[in-house]
Design an enzyme around this catalytic site. Structure first.
Site, PDB file in Angstrom:
ATOM      1  N   LEU A   1       0.875  -1.166   0.000  1.00  0.00           N
ATOM      2  CA  LEU A   1       0.000   0.000   0.000  1.00  0.00           C
ATOM      3  C   LEU A   1       0.911   1.215   0.000  1.00  0.00           C
ATOM      4  O   LEU A   1       1.924   1.244   0.710  1.00  0.00           O
ATOM      5  CB  LEU A   1      -0.868   0.026   1.261  1.00  0.00           C
ATOM      6  N   ASP A   2       0.563   2.244  -0.768  1.00  0.00           N
ATOM      7  CA  ASP A   2       1.344   3.472  -0.746  1.00  0.00           C
ATOM      8  C   ASP A   2       1.364   4.041   0.671  1.00  0.00           C
ATOM      9  O   ASP A   2       0.409   3.836   1.437  1.00  0.00           O
ATOM     10  CB  ASP A   2       0.733   4.511  -1.690  1.00  0.00           C
ATOM     11  N   PRO A   3       2.420   4.767   1.043  1.00  0.00           N
ATOM     12  CA  PRO A   3       2.490   5.336   2.402  1.00  0.00           C
ATOM     13  C   PRO A   3       1.269   6.168   2.781  1.00  0.00           C
ATOM     14  O   PRO A   3       0.820   6.121   3.924  1.00  0.00           O
ATOM     15  CB  PRO A   3       3.761   6.192   2.347  1.00  0.00           C
ATOM     16  N   PHE A   4       0.681   6.910   1.824  1.00  0.00           N
ATOM     17  CA  PHE A   4      -0.452   7.752   2.180  1.00  0.00           C
ATOM     18  C   PHE A   4      -1.753   6.949   2.313  1.00  0.00           C
ATOM     19  O   PHE A   4      -2.760   7.455   2.828  1.00  0.00           O
ATOM     20  CB  PHE A   4      -0.613   8.881   1.152  1.00  0.00           C
ATOM     21  N   ALA A   5      -1.739   5.678   1.877  1.00  0.00           N
ATOM     22  CA  ALA A   5      -2.930   4.829   1.951  1.00  0.00           C
ATOM     23  C   ALA A   5      -2.991   4.107   3.292  1.00  0.00           C
ATOM     24  O   ALA A   5      -1.982   3.898   3.965  1.00  0.00           O
ATOM     25  CB  ALA A   5      -2.917   3.811   0.812  1.00  0.00           C
TER      26      ALA A   5
END
Length: 307
Positions: free
Chosen positions: A49-53
């Site tokens: 998962l992307d860091p912002f997700a």
């Protein structure tokens, strides 16, 4: 000279942890922290998962890592918030705004735009992604101000539902195939509406048959008195496969890698051919392919020491 204190040896831990990844943390960092809490010898995650997700990040420990590929291939479901009217360099909140357009769209226009993305579509991977070109990640080129041509890839949007719209924030639920960039989907929806967009928030709520219902946060994990009790069994990854129960004698042959002709044995055989999970005396032995004439071909096997 004082001797260095010896590190505590890692434990053989088997199972699956459904982690609620927090915003701002990479999937790998979340894995490292959970692995430390579990004191596990071997662990891996099942797709980043992307860091912002945020949201569902299944972590596999020990023998479960043998089956993590199945989740990499699985469909996934996300709740996403698309910010209409502003485009960014990265397609999400981590980038800088590059263009702002007025937003004047109706619910009917939104639903018509969403309908265009149902089913098989072609999607151009973003420059800010971990895909590699000549051994170098695309995001590294992007940070140098270099934009490369990227070939559109086929993905499938199985479901795309409007949850709510309060301008300029559009909330949607997306169920998609592996390899789908929800960031790009958000940008494409904005383009279809004529106002552009970027992804404001992203939360994963399902991976294959695993859902967010029993997720645990890192904080709760780190504060739990018995963290190992939070692990689901290895076969939680295999719940969609039919089960085959072998006799102890057949189990020995199966674990030795032998193909078994189950038509000649008193074993209940599923009607459909394909991948199955295999047990003996209620214990998972691994996965196999059920072939014509009830031939059971071993695939991935659980180590004999697994409890």
């Amino acid at each position: 000279m004082n001797a260095r204190p010896q590190k505590k040896p890692r434990d053989l831990v088997d199972g699956v942890l459904l982690l609620d990844k927090p915003v701002g943390l990479s999937s790998n960092d979340a894995l490292i922290r959970a692995k430390r809490v579990m004191n596990a010898k071997k662990a891996g995650h099942t797709g980043t998962l992307d860091p912002f997700a945020t949201g569902l990040l299944p972590l596999c420990f020990g023998e479960a890592t043998k089956f993590s590929q199945d989740l990499l291939e699985a469909d996934k479901t996300y709740d996403a918030t698309v910010h209409l009217g502003i485009m960014t360099t990265t397609g999400d909140t981590e980038g800088e705004a590059i263009e702002t357009l007025p937003v004047d769209v109706t619910i009917a226009q939104i639903e018509a735009a969403l309908a265009r993305f149902h089913g098989p579509i072609l999607q151009v991977p973003p420059m800010y992604s971990a895909l590699k070109r000549d051994g170098k990640a695309l995001y590294e080129y992007a940070r140098e101000g270099i934009t490369l041509e990227r070939e559109a890839r086929p993905v499938t949007i199985h479901g795309l539902e409007l949850i709510s719209y309060e301008a300029p924030m559009l909330k949607i639920r997306v169920t998609c195939s592996k390899g789908t960039y929800v960031r790009v989907l958000g940008e494409d929806i904005g383009a279809a509406l004529g106002c552009g967009a970027h992804l404001n928030a992203l939360r994963r709520i399902q991976v294959g048959a695993l859902t967010a219902a029993t997720m645990i946060t890192l904080e709760d994990l780190q504060g739990h008195a018995e963290p190992l009790s939070l692990l689901a069994p290895v076969d939680a990854l295999l719940s969609t496969f039919p089960a085959v129960e072998l006799t102890p004698e057949l189990a020995k042959r199966f674990l030795n890698g032998q193909r078994l002709a189950l038509g000649k044995e008193s074993v209940l055989v599923p009607q459909e051919l394909g991948r199955v999970r295999v047990y003996a005396e209620g214990k998972l032995l691994g996965t196999a392919n059920l072939q014509e004439y009830a031939i059971l071909a071993p695939e991935r096997l659980i180590a004999a020491s697994q409890g």
